[in-house]
Design a protein around this motif. Structure first.
Motif, PDB file in Angstrom:
ATOM      1  N   ILE A 105       0.869  -1.178   0.000  1.00 55.44           N
ATOM      2  CA  ILE A 105       0.000   0.000   0.000  1.00 55.44           C
ATOM      3  C   ILE A 105       0.907   1.229   0.000  1.00 55.44           C
ATOM      4  N   PRO A 106       0.762   2.125  -0.978  1.00 53.36           N
ATOM      5  CA  PRO A 106       1.646   3.297  -1.038  1.00 53.36           C
ATOM      6  C   PRO A 106       1.361   4.283   0.090  1.00 53.36           C
ATOM      7  N   ASP A 107       2.216   5.284   0.209  1.00 53.15           N
ATOM      8  CA  ASP A 107       1.947   6.363   1.162  1.00 53.15           C
ATOM      9  C   ASP A 107       0.573   6.933   0.867  1.00 53.15           C
ATOM     10  N   LEU A 108      -0.160   7.243   1.918  1.00 50.77           N
ATOM     11  CA  LEU A 108      -1.531   7.728   1.772  1.00 50.77           C
ATOM     12  C   LEU A 108      -1.674   9.099   2.409  1.00 50.77           C
ATOM     13  N   PRO A 109      -2.551   9.922   1.845  1.00 46.10           N
ATOM     14  CA  PRO A 109      -2.823  11.196   2.520  1.00 46.10           C
ATOM     15  C   PRO A 109      -3.549  10.908   3.832  1.00 46.10           C
ATOM     16  N   PRO A 110      -3.435  11.791   4.799  1.00 47.33           N
ATOM     17  CA  PRO A 110      -4.124  11.545   6.074  1.00 47.33           C
ATOM     18  C   PRO A 110      -5.634  11.584   5.894  1.00 47.33           C
ATOM     19  N   LEU A 111      -6.316  10.874   6.780  1.00 55.78           N
ATOM     20  CA  LEU A 111      -7.766  10.960   6.808  1.00 55.78           C
ATOM     21  C   LEU A 111      -8.131  12.362   7.274  1.00 55.78           C
ATOM     22  N   ARG A 112      -9.216  12.877   6.733  1.00 53.95           N
ATOM     23  CA  ARG A 112      -9.617  14.248   7.074  1.00 53.95           C
ATOM     24  C   ARG A 112     -10.924  14.229   7.856  1.00 53.95           C
ATOM     25  N   PHE A 113     -11.002  15.132   8.805  1.00 54.26           N
ATOM     26  CA  PHE A 113     -12.191  15.259   9.632  1.00 54.26           C
ATOM     27  C   PHE A 113     -12.663  16.707   9.579  1.00 54.26           C
ATOM     28  N   ALA A 114     -13.938  16.910   9.819  1.00 48.71           N
ATOM     29  CA  ALA A 114     -14.491  18.261   9.835  1.00 48.71           C
ATOM     30  C   ALA A 114     -15.576  18.329  10.898  1.00 48.71           C
ATOM     31  N   GLN A 115     -15.733  19.511  11.449  1.00 45.00           N
ATOM     32  CA  GLN A 115     -16.825  19.717  12.386  1.00 45.00           C
ATOM     33  C   GLN A 115     -18.101  19.838  11.568  1.00 45.00           C
ATOM     34  N   GLU A 116     -19.076  19.035  11.893  1.00 40.51           N
ATOM     35  CA  GLU A 116     -20.324  19.022  11.143  1.00 40.51           C
ATOM     36  C   GLU A 116     -21.491  19.313  12.078  1.00 40.51           C
ATOM     37  N   ASP A 117     -22.541  19.823  11.519  1.00 38.53           N
ATOM     38  CA  ASP A 117     -23.753  20.098  12.288  1.00 38.53           C
ATOM     39  C   ASP A 117     -24.617  18.837  12.287  1.00 38.53           C
ATOM     40  N   VAL A 118     -24.232  17.886  13.129  1.00 37.67           N
ATOM     41  CA  VAL A 118     -24.974  16.628  13.247  1.00 37.67           C
ATOM     42  C   VAL A 118     -25.279  16.394  14.722  1.00 37.67           C
ATOM     43  N   ALA A 119     -26.208  15.508  14.979  1.00 33.60           N
ATOM     44  CA  ALA A 119     -26.560  15.188  16.362  1.00 33.60           C
ATOM     45  C   ALA A 119     -25.364  14.513  17.049  1.00 33.60           C
ATOM     46  N   ASP A 120     -25.093  14.913  18.273  1.00 36.19           N
ATOM     47  CA  ASP A 120     -24.020  14.325  19.074  1.00 36.19           C
ATOM     48  C   ASP A 120     -24.545  13.016  19.672  1.00 36.19           C
ATOM     49  N   PRO A 121     -24.061  11.858  19.201  1.00 33.86           N
ATOM     50  CA  PRO A 121     -24.606  10.582  19.680  1.00 33.86           C
ATOM     51  C   PRO A 121     -24.329  10.334  21.165  1.00 33.86           C
ATOM     52  N   TRP A 122     -23.349  11.015  21.731  1.00 35.08           N
ATOM     53  CA  TRP A 122     -23.012  10.810  23.140  1.00 35.08           C
ATOM     54  C   TRP A 122     -23.525  11.947  24.017  1.00 35.08           C
ATOM     55  N   ASP A 123     -24.163  12.964  23.407  1.00 34.11           N
ATOM     56  CA  ASP A 123     -24.751  14.088  24.114  1.00 34.11           C
ATOM     57  C   ASP A 123     -23.760  14.749  25.067  1.00 34.11           C
ATOM     58  N   THR A 124     -22.546  15.007  24.549  1.00 34.87           N
ATOM     59  CA  THR A 124     -21.500  15.619  25.363  1.00 34.87           C
ATOM     60  C   THR A 124     -21.548  17.140  25.320  1.00 34.87           C
ATOM     61  N   GLY A 125     -22.248  17.688  24.357  1.00 37.60           N
ATOM     62  CA  GLY A 125     -22.274  19.121  24.191  1.00 37.60           C
ATOM     63  C   GLY A 125     -21.077  19.656  23.435  1.00 37.60           C
ATOM     64  N   SER A 126     -20.151  18.781  23.074  1.00 35.46           N
ATOM     65  CA  SER A 126     -18.952  19.174  22.324  1.00 35.46           C
ATOM     66  C   SER A 126     -19.234  19.123  20.824  1.00 35.46           C
ATOM     67  N   PRO A 127     -18.455  19.867  20.047  1.00 35.73           N
ATOM     68  CA  PRO A 127     -18.607  19.776  18.590  1.00 35.73           C
ATOM     69  C   PRO A 127     -18.335  18.342  18.116  1.00 35.73           C
ATOM     70  N   VAL A 128     -19.030  17.940  17.078  1.00 35.78           N
ATOM     71  CA  VAL A 128     -18.874  16.588  16.548  1.00 35.78           C
ATOM     72  C   VAL A 128     -17.955  16.636  15.333  1.00 35.78           C
ATOM     73  N   LEU A 129     -16.892  15.825  15.385  1.00 39.75           N
ATOM     74  CA  LEU A 129     -16.009  15.690  14.230  1.00 39.75           C
ATOM     75  C   LEU A 129     -16.452  14.486  13.417  1.00 39.75           C
ATOM     76  N   VAL A 130     -16.558  14.671  12.126  1.00 40.25           N
ATOM     77  CA  VAL A 130     -17.002  13.615  11.212  1.00 40.25           C
ATOM     78  C   VAL A 130     -15.880  13.361  10.215  1.00 40.25           C
ATOM     79  N   MET A 131     -15.585  12.064   9.974  1.00 43.67           N
ATOM     80  CA  MET A 131     -14.571  11.736   8.976  1.00 43.67           C
ATOM     81  C   MET A 131     -15.128  12.037   7.589  1.00 43.67           C
ATOM     82  N   LEU A 132     -14.382  12.806   6.814  1.00 47.11           N
ATOM     83  CA  LEU A 132     -14.778  13.102   5.443  1.00 47.11           C
ATOM     84  C   LEU A 132     -14.416  11.896   4.590  1.00 47.11           C
ATOM     85  N   ILE A 133     -15.373  11.394   3.860  1.00 52.15           N
ATOM     86  CA  ILE A 133     -15.140  10.173   3.097  1.00 52.15           C
ATOM     87  C   ILE A 133     -14.340  10.494   1.842  1.00 52.15           C
TER      88      ILE A 133
END
Length: 164
Positions: free
Chosen positions: A70-98
């Motif tokens: 497997i060659p060198d790969l770019p890092p996985l990217r994440f972004a803060q998205e306006d989605v429901a927090d499944p753990w109800d922590t009140g913190s911003p939710v980071l979502v992996m960008l596909i």
């Protein structure tokens, strides 16, 4: 010894894939997209509801076919998205960008190629664009399913021209 929890399903509606299982001489783990097989582990139980993994793996060619690192790969990217927090922590939710990547003539989710690189796997060529890609690694073998068209894909990269 690899941690098989990286390969199990986290989706609640697929409880039969949430744990590795042993059948005969081998232990398996899958999330329905990637599957690994290692020598049987005494600490992993049988699971009658688990898929017949050998029906899939027995159709693949390992060994000499699996010769591409497997060659060198770019890092996985994440972004803060306006989605429901499944753990109800009140913190911003980071979502992996596909991100998808062309590799060995098929298209795969970059997250899974990162897993293969982490394993030090060598990949084989799938029979066609809809067939699983076989791979080998120090402890065993596996198969990775190509990604189907996904509207939420944010980026696509071409790794077929990249040599590792």
């Amino acid at each position: 010894m690899i941690d098989l929890s990286h390969f199990v399903c986290l989706e609640e509606d697929r409880p039969h894939l949430q744990q590795p299982w042993t059948r005969g001489r081998f232990t398996y783990a899958t999330d329905g997209r990637i599957m690994v097989r290692v020598p049987a582990r005494i600490d992993v139980q049988e699971n009658a509801d688990a898929p017949e993994a050998e029906q899939i793996l027995s159709k693949l060619t390992f060994g000499g076919n699996c010769d591409r690192a497997i060659p060198d790969l770019p890092p996985l990217r994440f972004a803060q998205e306006d989605v429901a927090d499944p753990w109800d922590t009140g913190s911003p939710v980071l979502v992996m960008l596909i991100t998808t990547a062309s590799f060995q003539g098929s298209v795969f989710n970059l997250r899974y190629l990162h897993l293969l690189r982490w394993l030090g796997a060598k990949a084989g060529r799938p029979v066609d664009v809809m067939s699983p890609m076989p791979f080998i690694f120090g402890e065993g073998v596996g198969a990775l399913m190509p990604t189907k068209a996904m509207p939420e894909v944010r980026e696509h990269i071409d790794l077929d021209g990249v040599r590792s």
